[in-house]
Design a protein around this motif. Sequence first.
Motif, PDB file in Angstrom:
ATOM      1  N   PRO A 279     -64.944-125.130  32.133  1.00 20.47           N
ATOM      2  CA  PRO A 279     -65.579-126.072  31.200  1.00 20.47           C
ATOM      3  C   PRO A 279     -65.092-125.938  29.761  1.00 20.47           C
ATOM      4  N   GLU A 280     -64.599-124.760  29.423  1.00 23.75           N
ATOM      5  CA  GLU A 280     -64.229-124.535  28.029  1.00 23.75           C
ATOM      6  C   GLU A 280     -62.866-125.106  27.672  1.00 23.75           C
ATOM      7  N   VAL A 281     -62.057-125.557  28.676  1.00 25.56           N
ATOM      8  CA  VAL A 281     -60.737-126.117  28.377  1.00 25.56           C
ATOM      9  C   VAL A 281     -60.655-127.533  28.927  1.00 25.56           C
ATOM     10  N   SER A 282     -59.716-128.305  28.368  1.00 22.21           N
ATOM     11  CA  SER A 282     -59.551-129.692  28.817  1.00 22.21           C
ATOM     12  C   SER A 282     -58.998-129.731  30.234  1.00 22.21           C
ATOM     13  N   LEU A 283     -59.185-130.882  30.886  1.00 23.82           N
ATOM     14  CA  LEU A 283     -58.701-131.045  32.247  1.00 23.82           C
ATOM     15  C   LEU A 283     -57.185-130.870  32.301  1.00 23.82           C
ATOM     16  N   MET A 284     -56.480-131.431  31.328  1.00 18.05           N
ATOM     17  CA  MET A 284     -55.026-131.330  31.323  1.00 18.05           C
ATOM     18  C   MET A 284     -54.579-129.887  31.152  1.00 18.05           C
ATOM     19  N   GLU A 285     -55.230-129.161  30.300  1.00 20.81           N
ATOM     20  CA  GLU A 285     -54.896-127.759  30.083  1.00 20.81           C
ATOM     21  C   GLU A 285     -55.187-126.946  31.336  1.00 20.81           C
ATOM     22  N   ARG A 286     -56.258-127.298  32.039  1.00 20.46           N
ATOM     23  CA  ARG A 286     -56.602-126.606  33.280  1.00 20.46           C
ATOM     24  C   ARG A 286     -55.496-126.800  34.331  1.00 20.46           C
ATOM     25  N   LEU A 287     -54.966-128.029  34.417  1.00 18.86           N
ATOM     26  CA  LEU A 287     -53.878-128.301  35.347  1.00 18.86           C
ATOM     27  C   LEU A 287     -52.626-127.515  34.969  1.00 18.86           C
ATOM     28  N   ARG A 288     -52.321-127.494  33.670  1.00 17.13           N
ATOM     29  CA  ARG A 288     -51.129-126.762  33.225  1.00 17.13           C
ATOM     30  C   ARG A 288     -51.253-125.275  33.563  1.00 17.13           C
ATOM     31  N   MET A 289     -52.431-124.693  33.328  1.00 15.53           N
ATOM     32  CA  MET A 289     -52.637-123.274  33.597  1.00 15.53           C
ATOM     33  C   MET A 289     -52.531-122.977  35.098  1.00 15.53           C
ATOM     34  N   PHE A 290     -53.059-123.906  35.916  1.00 13.80           N
ATOM     35  CA  PHE A 290     -53.060-123.690  37.366  1.00 13.80           C
ATOM     36  C   PHE A 290     -51.646-123.796  37.948  1.00 13.80           C
ATOM     37  N   LEU A 291     -50.840-124.713  37.417  1.00 12.75           N
ATOM     38  CA  LEU A 291     -49.522-124.993  37.983  1.00 12.75           C
ATOM     39  C   LEU A 291     -48.387-124.234  37.307  1.00 12.75           C
ATOM     40  N   ARG A 292     -48.665-123.574  36.201  1.00 15.07           N
ATOM     41  CA  ARG A 292     -47.594-123.026  35.372  1.00 15.07           C
ATOM     42  C   ARG A 292     -46.677-122.084  36.142  1.00 15.07           C
ATOM     43  N   ASP A 293     -47.216-121.217  36.973  1.00 11.01           N
ATOM     44  CA  ASP A 293     -46.405-120.224  37.673  1.00 11.01           C
ATOM     45  C   ASP A 293     -46.266-120.525  39.163  1.00 11.01           C
ATOM     46  N   ARG A 294     -46.641-121.716  39.565  1.00 10.02           N
ATOM     47  CA  ARG A 294     -46.598-122.045  40.993  1.00 10.02           C
ATOM     48  C   ARG A 294     -45.327-122.820  41.350  1.00 10.02           C
ATOM     49  N   HIS A 295     -44.711-122.390  42.483  1.00 10.87           N
ATOM     50  CA  HIS A 295     -43.551-123.086  43.034  1.00 10.87           C
ATOM     51  C   HIS A 295     -44.096-124.081  44.060  1.00 10.87           C
ATOM     52  N   LEU A 296     -44.267-125.327  43.627  1.00 14.19           N
ATOM     53  CA  LEU A 296     -45.044-126.285  44.413  1.00 14.19           C
ATOM     54  C   LEU A 296     -44.431-127.681  44.310  1.00 14.19           C
ATOM     55  N   LEU A 297     -44.549-128.444  45.392  1.00 14.14           N
ATOM     56  CA  LEU A 297     -44.156-129.857  45.399  1.00 14.14           C
ATOM     57  C   LEU A 297     -45.414-130.707  45.365  1.00 14.14           C
ATOM     58  N   LEU A 298     -45.529-131.518  44.332  1.00  6.25           N
ATOM     59  CA  LEU A 298     -46.676-132.408  44.166  1.00  6.25           C
ATOM     60  C   LEU A 298     -46.259-133.812  44.581  1.00  6.25           C
ATOM     61  N   VAL A 299     -46.932-134.369  45.581  1.00  9.71           N
ATOM     62  CA  VAL A 299     -46.608-135.707  46.087  1.00  9.71           C
ATOM     63  C   VAL A 299     -47.668-136.674  45.579  1.00  9.71           C
ATOM     64  N   LEU A 300     -47.254-137.593  44.707  1.00 13.30           N
ATOM     65  CA  LEU A 300     -48.165-138.590  44.138  1.00 13.30           C
ATOM     66  C   LEU A 300     -47.892-139.926  44.807  1.00 13.30           C
ATOM     67  N   ASP A 301     -48.881-140.430  45.528  1.00 11.04           N
ATOM     68  CA  ASP A 301     -48.681-141.624  46.347  1.00 11.04           C
ATOM     69  C   ASP A 301     -49.323-142.855  45.715  1.00 11.04           C
TER      70      ASP A 301
END
Length: 879
Positions: A279-301
Amino acid sequence: MANLPHGTVTFLFTDIQGSTRFWEQYSETMPDAYARHDAILRGAITAHGGVVYKTIGDAFQVAFPTAPAGVAAALAAQQALQREDWPTPQPIRVRMALHTGAVDPDPDGDYRSPVLNRLGRLISAGHGGQCLLSLAAQELSRYELPPEATLRDLGDRRLKDLFRPERIFQLVHPALPGDFPPLRTLDARTHNLPIQPTPLIGREQAIHEARALLERDHVRLVTLTGPGGTGETRLGLQVAAELVDVYADGVCFVPLTTLTDPELVASAIAQVLKAPDMPEVSLMERLRMFLRDRHLLLVLDNVEHVIDAAPLVAELLASCPELKVLATSRVPLRIRAEHERAVPPLTLPDPRRLPVAAAVTQYEAVRLFIERAQAAKPDFVVTSANAPAVVEICHRLDGLPLAIELAAAWIKLLPPEALNHRLEQRLHLLTGGARDLPPHQRTMRDAIAWSHDLLSPEEQALFRRLAIFAGGCTFEAAEAVVANPEGTLDILEGLSLLADKSLMRQEEQPSGEPRFVMLETIREFGLEQLDASGEAQEARQQHADYIVTLVEQVHPIERRGGDLGPWLEHMSLEQDNLRTALGWALGHDADAALRLAGMGATFWLNHGYLHEGMTWLERALPLGDSVPPAVHAHLLRRAGNVAWNLGRYEDATRLGEASLALWREVGDTWEIADTLVELAPSVGEQGDLQRSRVLLQEARTLFQGLNDTYRVATVDANLGFMAHLRGDLQQAASIYRHVLALYRECNATEATAYCLANLADVNRDLGDTATAKRFYRESLALLSPSSNKRTYLAAAQGLALVHAMNGRVETGARLLSSIAAFREQSGFIMEQNDLASYEETINRLGESLGEEAFAAVWEAGRSTPLELVLEQMLTGTDD
């Protein structure tokens, strides 16, 4: 390959693990290693009755008549590979897979079946030295395994095709390794890719290209674009499945179909990723923190209707170095990291050159139609009788997967021929999609409307106006036809926007000029919008007026004897526009209709569309009294010319006489003379050679008065033809040599080719086959595929007759049969003075070859395209 197994066939696929790396690192020893690998595999396969029907690089594709034979061959090969002392620092390890299914080979010695797609997925799950079996192969081999061999049940696994799970077994033997890493299946990595209700048909090339792009280190975003119904989502899911074992942190599929607000995209991504609440950080910042070190493929349909969220994607890519994005959208995201790939329609056979019924299934569109038709009607099969209708259906639907699926569902009520007929109004029929599809994919109209509603009002106006073009348009044509009131969208910008939004395709022509093409299914929707807007009448009039300007460009070229090639080539692209404009003009604008038909006759004559051309001309002739006499006279003359080429000499004479009377009334000397030239042959063919000669002499006098050397030469060429017709070969040869010099002086290439063919005919009749052959070849060398087909046929047939006269009986028969097939298709008749020698030659060829051999050669020739025949003549590959 007559010995290919058929019916229930067991297939073995093999490939070398890490072969690309081996070739790079061990370039000196790898050729020897590969040769040993090849010998081991072929020896084991041959010993157990298998047939290697295809190799792709180091991969073998093998067919066995029984499953036990396939298992025994695989075991023998793996044992020999294990024992081999390899010259490479590391041993060669080969992965193998076996699967069984009901399939027959194609006539070209290949197999094409979903069975093989499944096997391709199965082998990709294995490791070097491992041999995997499907449940079908296991069931048929488990009681006849080689000594000490067993099968280990690896359980149900999800292969990388997103279809049903597959029960997988491993071949086990004391001489083989038993422990391998986990299978490379969808179960091995974290992902949320949904299982699909039906298998993916085809798309191998598109999958390979998209996957290869995403595997490049510097590529961070790939967007798959296409119009409604192209299957971008299904393709994107398959590409993601192929790559699922590449990303340590998995693949995440985020459907955006139900969203309408771009602001909600970040929330949708976070929800699917299960990013923890902060709750203390913005949604966009939360996404950046979650994905920053992840080797992941994001599929946007289905990004297109939330396209304003594109900057969010750019921001995530900039912040998360290990993240890659695969997007599906009807419009590109237009951010710097993007690599756009347009999803093509499914592959289609050429309806003009249909392969046998069994071979049409190699094309993706036909395979999809069959698969979905059999879901509705299990006993449906493609036969030689219904194959043309099935192919035509797939063409009418532009190879669009959604449209084909919707149409195929009607097979339970309508046979292919009836379904094809009803597709004249395709959007009314293409309804009734599965209820588990999103609403915009349940009918074809809804799928297109989904894209149409994303356009601005100005873009919608441009879209519906451009729908008037059949077969596409150039930028110049769009500017001429599309009304563009002050303050509305720039045409070039609008074309680019419509291409971006997948409602048009931009195709570069050989000339380098772009052509903008609308798929016919989309075009039908656009025409509905045009009719509803009240702009249709104005748009159709502008379209007809523009096509009139195109066809009338030929008149000055013809008058000076210029090269028709560029005009014919351009008109071949505009043929559908000519048909559309003429069809409308016949009911709304008589003057435009007669100009289109009169000048369009040059195109129909040169390209061999004689029957079609005569149909249009006869529909236009009754309108002659309502147009200026010169327009009417021109139409009559061209109709007479087409009639003459069809062998309708009485009609040709009647129409030519009527045209001549009108031109005399108008007082146009050049047109009077040219009509006399065209009237003379039809009069001569009816036996009045004296009057024919009088007509030609009058024409010659008129052209001399006009100082028109080219037309004087044309008159003389006709006089040479008449001399040949009455048997005066020496005079005919003398006249043709004189005419040939004049044509060359005028740089009249096609006329020169025509004269050479006639001169060759005379030399052939004189018995000088060597000179005749040289002139025929010289004639053909001057012609291009867009040249006068009548001259093509004359020179080709003459050369075929010379082949036959010189003892090249098979070559002569094959060439003559190909030409005969083209004559039947186009309507070009044979000239009277060629009939006797033609029939005599056919009889002689039949006697020489024998009835059965002649029939086989004749049938082979009929299936050979004329262009290939001519190429063989000119290159000497069949000389």
